[in-house]
Design a protein around this motif. Structure first.
Motif, PDB file in Angstrom:
ATOM      1  N   TYR A 254       0.839  -1.206   0.000  1.00  0.00           N
ATOM      2  CA  TYR A 254       0.000   0.000   0.000  1.00  0.00           C
ATOM      3  C   TYR A 254       0.873   1.255   0.000  1.00  0.00           C
ATOM      4  N   TYR A 255       1.956   1.218   0.784  1.00  0.00           N
ATOM      5  CA  TYR A 255       2.812   2.399   0.875  1.00  0.00           C
ATOM      6  C   TYR A 255       3.905   2.433  -0.206  1.00  0.00           C
ATOM      7  N   ARG A 256       3.938   1.433  -1.061  1.00  0.00           N
ATOM      8  CA  ARG A 256       4.786   1.536  -2.255  1.00  0.00           C
ATOM      9  C   ARG A 256       4.111   2.388  -3.327  1.00  0.00           C
ATOM     10  N   ASN A 257       2.789   2.494  -3.209  1.00  0.00           N
ATOM     11  CA  ASN A 257       2.019   3.303  -4.161  1.00  0.00           C
ATOM     12  C   ASN A 257       2.450   4.768  -4.041  1.00  0.00           C
ATOM     13  N   PRO A 258       2.833   5.407  -5.130  1.00  0.00           N
ATOM     14  CA  PRO A 258       3.278   6.811  -5.080  1.00  0.00           C
ATOM     15  C   PRO A 258       2.263   7.739  -4.422  1.00  0.00           C
ATOM     16  N   LYS A 259       0.969   7.393  -4.493  1.00  0.00           N
ATOM     17  CA  LYS A 259      -0.054   8.235  -3.876  1.00  0.00           C
ATOM     18  C   LYS A 259       0.018   8.207  -2.353  1.00  0.00           C
ATOM     19  N   ASN A 260       0.588   7.121  -1.801  1.00  0.00           N
ATOM     20  CA  ASN A 260       0.577   6.942  -0.349  1.00  0.00           C
ATOM     21  C   ASN A 260       1.941   7.048   0.318  1.00  0.00           C
ATOM     22  N   VAL A 261       3.007   6.972  -0.466  1.00  0.00           N
ATOM     23  CA  VAL A 261       4.339   6.857   0.123  1.00  0.00           C
ATOM     24  C   VAL A 261       4.750   8.103   0.901  1.00  0.00           C
ATOM     25  N   GLY A 262       4.425   9.293   0.411  1.00  0.00           N
ATOM     26  CA  GLY A 262       4.703  10.529   1.152  1.00  0.00           C
ATOM     27  C   GLY A 262       6.167  10.781   1.426  1.00  0.00           C
ATOM     28  N   GLY A 263       7.054  10.198   0.646  1.00  0.00           N
ATOM     29  CA  GLY A 263       8.482  10.461   0.812  1.00  0.00           C
ATOM     30  C   GLY A 263       9.099   9.830   2.050  1.00  0.00           C
ATOM     31  N   LYS A 264       8.434   8.870   2.649  1.00  0.00           N
ATOM     32  CA  LYS A 264       8.952   8.237   3.868  1.00  0.00           C
ATOM     33  C   LYS A 264       9.152   6.739   3.689  1.00  0.00           C
ATOM     34  N   LYS A 265      10.079   6.216   4.467  1.00  0.00           N
ATOM     35  CA  LYS A 265      10.277   4.769   4.524  1.00  0.00           C
ATOM     36  C   LYS A 265       9.245   4.190   5.484  1.00  0.00           C
ATOM     37  N   THR A 266       8.628   3.071   5.090  1.00  0.00           N
ATOM     38  CA  THR A 266       7.611   2.453   5.930  1.00  0.00           C
ATOM     39  C   THR A 266       8.233   1.363   6.804  1.00  0.00           C
ATOM     40  N   VAL A 267       8.020   1.484   8.097  1.00  0.00           N
ATOM     41  CA  VAL A 267       8.468   0.478   9.061  1.00  0.00           C
ATOM     42  C   VAL A 267       7.220  -0.167   9.667  1.00  0.00           C
ATOM     43  N   VAL A 268       7.101  -1.489   9.519  1.00  0.00           N
ATOM     44  CA  VAL A 268       5.933  -2.203  10.021  1.00  0.00           C
ATOM     45  C   VAL A 268       6.300  -2.952  11.301  1.00  0.00           C
ATOM     46  N   VAL A 269       5.541  -2.664  12.361  1.00  0.00           N
ATOM     47  CA  VAL A 269       5.724  -3.305  13.662  1.00  0.00           C
ATOM     48  C   VAL A 269       4.458  -4.102  13.967  1.00  0.00           C
ATOM     49  N   ALA A 270       4.610  -5.247  14.603  1.00  0.00           N
ATOM     50  CA  ALA A 270       3.454  -6.067  14.972  1.00  0.00           C
ATOM     51  C   ALA A 270       3.509  -6.371  16.462  1.00  0.00           C
ATOM     52  N   ILE A 271       2.366  -6.167  17.158  1.00  0.00           N
ATOM     53  CA  ILE A 271       2.264  -6.577  18.560  1.00  0.00           C
ATOM     54  C   ILE A 271       1.588  -7.929  18.581  1.00  0.00           C
ATOM     55  N   MET A 272       2.305  -8.925  19.063  1.00  0.00           N
ATOM     56  CA  MET A 272       1.841 -10.296  19.030  1.00  0.00           C
ATOM     57  C   MET A 272       1.890 -10.928  20.423  1.00  0.00           C
ATOM     58  N   PRO A 273       1.048 -11.919  20.675  1.00  0.00           N
ATOM     59  CA  PRO A 273       1.086 -12.619  21.961  1.00  0.00           C
ATOM     60  C   PRO A 273       2.166 -13.698  21.992  1.00  0.00           C
ATOM     61  N   CYS A 274       2.989 -13.760  20.945  1.00  0.00           N
ATOM     62  CA  CYS A 274       3.773 -14.951  20.631  1.00  0.00           C
ATOM     63  C   CYS A 274       5.230 -14.609  20.351  1.00  0.00           C
ATOM     64  N   THR A 275       6.159 -15.325  21.002  1.00  0.00           N
ATOM     65  CA  THR A 275       7.579 -15.146  20.714  1.00  0.00           C
ATOM     66  C   THR A 275       7.960 -15.777  19.380  1.00  0.00           C
ATOM     67  N   ALA A 276       7.224 -16.792  18.938  1.00  0.00           N
ATOM     68  CA  ALA A 276       7.537 -17.449  17.658  1.00  0.00           C
ATOM     69  C   ALA A 276       7.295 -16.517  16.476  1.00  0.00           C
ATOM     70  N   LYS A 277       6.483 -15.483  16.651  1.00  0.00           N
ATOM     71  CA  LYS A 277       6.253 -14.528  15.571  1.00  0.00           C
ATOM     72  C   LYS A 277       7.532 -13.776  15.215  1.00  0.00           C
ATOM     73  N   LYS A 278       8.449 -13.672  16.173  1.00  0.00           N
ATOM     74  CA  LYS A 278       9.739 -13.034  15.882  1.00  0.00           C
ATOM     75  C   LYS A 278      10.527 -13.888  14.893  1.00  0.00           C
ATOM     76  N   GLN A 279      10.398 -15.193  15.028  1.00  0.00           N
ATOM     77  CA  GLN A 279      11.046 -16.109  14.089  1.00  0.00           C
ATOM     78  C   GLN A 279      10.349 -16.060  12.730  1.00  0.00           C
ATOM     79  N   GLU A 280       9.016 -15.980  12.740  1.00  0.00           N
ATOM     80  CA  GLU A 280       8.271 -15.900  11.481  1.00  0.00           C
ATOM     81  C   GLU A 280       8.659 -14.663  10.687  1.00  0.00           C
ATOM     82  N   ALA A 281       8.861 -13.546  11.380  1.00  0.00           N
ATOM     83  CA  ALA A 281       9.154 -12.283  10.695  1.00  0.00           C
ATOM     84  C   ALA A 281      10.436 -12.351   9.875  1.00  0.00           C
ATOM     85  N   VAL A 282      11.402 -13.154  10.321  1.00  0.00           N
ATOM     86  CA  VAL A 282      12.679 -13.227   9.615  1.00  0.00           C
ATOM     87  C   VAL A 282      12.771 -14.483   8.742  1.00  0.00           C
TER      88      VAL A 282
END
Length: 562
Positions: free
Chosen positions: A333-361
């Motif tokens: 969504y933020y790769r779209n030139p209409k939405n990017v706004g000249g910024k780098k997008t950093v996505v953070v997730a709040i999860m109940p799970c430590t295994a999600k840290k492994q999934e992310a990488v």
């Protein structure tokens, strides 16, 4: 029924398995470090020792109750004995309590305070060991281990993984992986249940709080955060809010005030997951290939299959988890030139799970070679960040999550409890939208705390055989039956943690014994209050399929080969 006299008071008991349970039922909080009702009795710490009328002492956790017993829980001899035990534990323990991640919520620290220990008479002669930071989900610090064995039993008895155990004897004894391997070199699935059961800081969460603070301070970054369903019924534990209360609105407010540019709801990703996974399921039923389809939302389960049952990897759904789907969609969504706004997008997730840290990488979940979820924070970490920021969470007014990814169905919300994925899928596959249809699905056998739930549901002239499992040890039981041909299913849902994500390895630990029921009830209440119950009724989902997702749904919403 029998009667035991405890500290001069007669107490009735029925089927309690040990004296300790009866003592606690009588309102006496006798100390323990190695006892947990859900794993086997170990009797290592001896803190629960009591005395009978003849002066004989014994560990109450391993003593079977007998009618007519007379016991005392706090004699002078017992108080001195318990104090000495804790002193000896502290003597062989890292004492950097002020900088320990468990400071303020450490069972050993609490016991030292409770027993009035203000000085340790003995020198620490233990050799200092290297801290193991190899795992993306957990950190193991042998210097803080008290040899209670809680993590060993949780890993073996609850999860059936057994990647840690006891080594050596006497003063050289340690808890460690076989051959002193790092955690990353073992079959560890990063579920974090060892951390849940550890009473000290010997096993803790591999945190990413500093990296997120740095991203928030970067003016050239747009920091987007998503919140998983199970998080909203656990954050309140830290603030004295009613157990299981849905605090999503307050959490959104807190995240906005902390500087997150957009706050999204992972239930939107859950709705996408059900659309994709249901279509995949129907296709497999029609073709008869790779059945049963196995859910892929739980990264600990996915790794478990790869490590223990690689011949069934093709049975895993190709769908990404709700976190993975939403992160990929947000990045696109933020790769779209209409939405990017000249910024780098950093996505953070709040999860109940430590295994999600492994999934992310995990590289097979990347899009175009790019990691979609930049950082995963557990519920415990976001609580610490809220406290660090100085917010009075309990007094915050609720706020709505942001558009276009801040809205999901009730089916997406119940992903956090065992059976929730299956129930949401059955809703989507059923054409009915009325209350009676939803109730019939809920009562089909999909709900409840049973470790293994097996039931059948009708679908277009045939019966679908479904199995819902929570806890990897229970999953192993089911997989062995499937492997031998003893059991045949069309759909298999597995969550690594018992009772599902609500009791994940990243959730707050110090909770009431019945917290699991409150959290599950909180998610079901949120589902009941939701305006829409099914993913196909979510207008935002439909608009995205017709817009940004058009022609890209497989690339963004599915994993590459496991």
């Amino acid at each position: 029924m029998g009667i035991i006299t405890i500290d001069g008071r007669k107490v009735e008991f029925t089927d309690e398995k040990n004296v300790l349970s009866i003592i606690r039922n009588a309102g006496i909080n006798i100390p323990t470090l190695c006892y947990h009702s859900e794993v086997s009795t170990f009797g290592a710490c001896r803190l629960c020792t009591v005395e009978d009328e003849r002066g004989r002492t014994f560990a109450s956790c391993s003593e079977e109750p007998r009618d007519g017993m007379v016991i005392y829980t706090n004699t002078g001899k017992l108080k001195k004995y318990r104090k000495l035990i804790v002193e000896l534990l502290l003597a062989a323990h890292c004492r950097d309590c002020t900088t320990c991640v468990k400071s303020g919520e450490c069972n050993l620290q609490d016991l030292a305070l409770r027993l009035g220990i203000i000085d340790v008479r003995f020198n620490n002669t233990r050799v200092k060991h290297e801290i193991d930071r190899s795992s993306p989900g957990i950190i193991r610090d042998p210097n803080k281990c008290i040899l209670c064995g809680d993590c060993v039993r949780a890993c073996e008895e609850l999860q059936g993984v057994g990647c840690i155990g006891f080594a050596f004897r006497g003063t050289e004894a340690m808890v460690m992986p076989a051959f002193n391997k790092s955690i990353a070199e073992t079959d560890c699935v990063n579920c974090g249940q060892c951390r849940v059961y550890c009473p000290t800081g010997a096993i803790s969460i591999h945190t990413h709080m500093d990296e997120v603070w740095e991203a928030l301070a970067d003016p050239d970054s747009r920091v987007v955060i998503q919140v998983a369903p199970a998080v909203r019924v656990a954050v309140g534990d830290a603030y004295g809010i009613n157990p299981g209360k849905n605090v999503m609105g307050r959490l959104v407010n807190a995240l906005h005030r902390m500087g997150f540019d957009e706050v999204y709801d992972t239930t939107f990703g859950a709705d996408l997951t059900i659309v994709e996974e249901s279509a995949e399921f129907v296709n497999r039923v029609e073709t008869g290939k790779n059945l049963p389809i196995m859910t892929s939302c739980c990264p600990a389960w996915v790794k478990y299959v790869g490590d223990h049952y690689p011949e069934f990897k093709d049975n895993l759904s190709t769908c990404r988890s709700p976190m993975g789907m939403l992160s990929a969609v947000v990045k696109e969504y933020y790769r779209n030139p209409k939405n990017v706004g000249g910024k780098k997008t950093v996505v953070v997730a709040i999860m109940p799970c430590t295994a999600k840290k492994q999934e992310a990488v995990r590289p097979n979940s990347f899009t175009k070679g790019e990691q979609d979820t930049d950082y995963v924070l557990t519920t415990t970490e976001i609580i610490r960040m809220i406290n660090n920021f100085g917010l009075d969470f309990k007094e915050l007014e609720p706020e709505a999550a942001d558009v276009p990814f801040g809205f999901g169905s009730g089916g997406g919300v119940i992903f956090g409890v065992t059976g929730g994925v299956t129930e949401a899928a059955l809703r989507h596959m059923n054409p009915g939208h009325d209350k009676e249809t939803m109730m019939a699905i809920a009562e089909s056998g999909v709900r409840g705390e049973n470790k293994i739930k097996e039931f059948k549901v009708p679908y277009e002239g045939r019966e679908l055989s479904i199995c819902v499992v929570n806890g990897l040890k229970n999953a192993n039981t089911v997989m062995e039956k499937i492997k031998s041909g003893e059991a045949q299913y069309d759909f298999l849902e597995v969550m690594a943690c018992r009772r599902g994500c609500i009791m994940g390895g990243g959730q707050p630990v110090h909770s009431a014994p019945r917290m699991k029921k409150y959290r599950a009830k909180g998610l079901y209440n949120a589902d009941s209050e939701a305006i829409i119950k099914k993913c196909d009724d979510n207008p935002l989902v439909q608009s995205f399929y017709n817009g940004e997702l058009k022609g890209m749904s497989h690339e963004l919403l599915h994993n590459k080969e496991y």
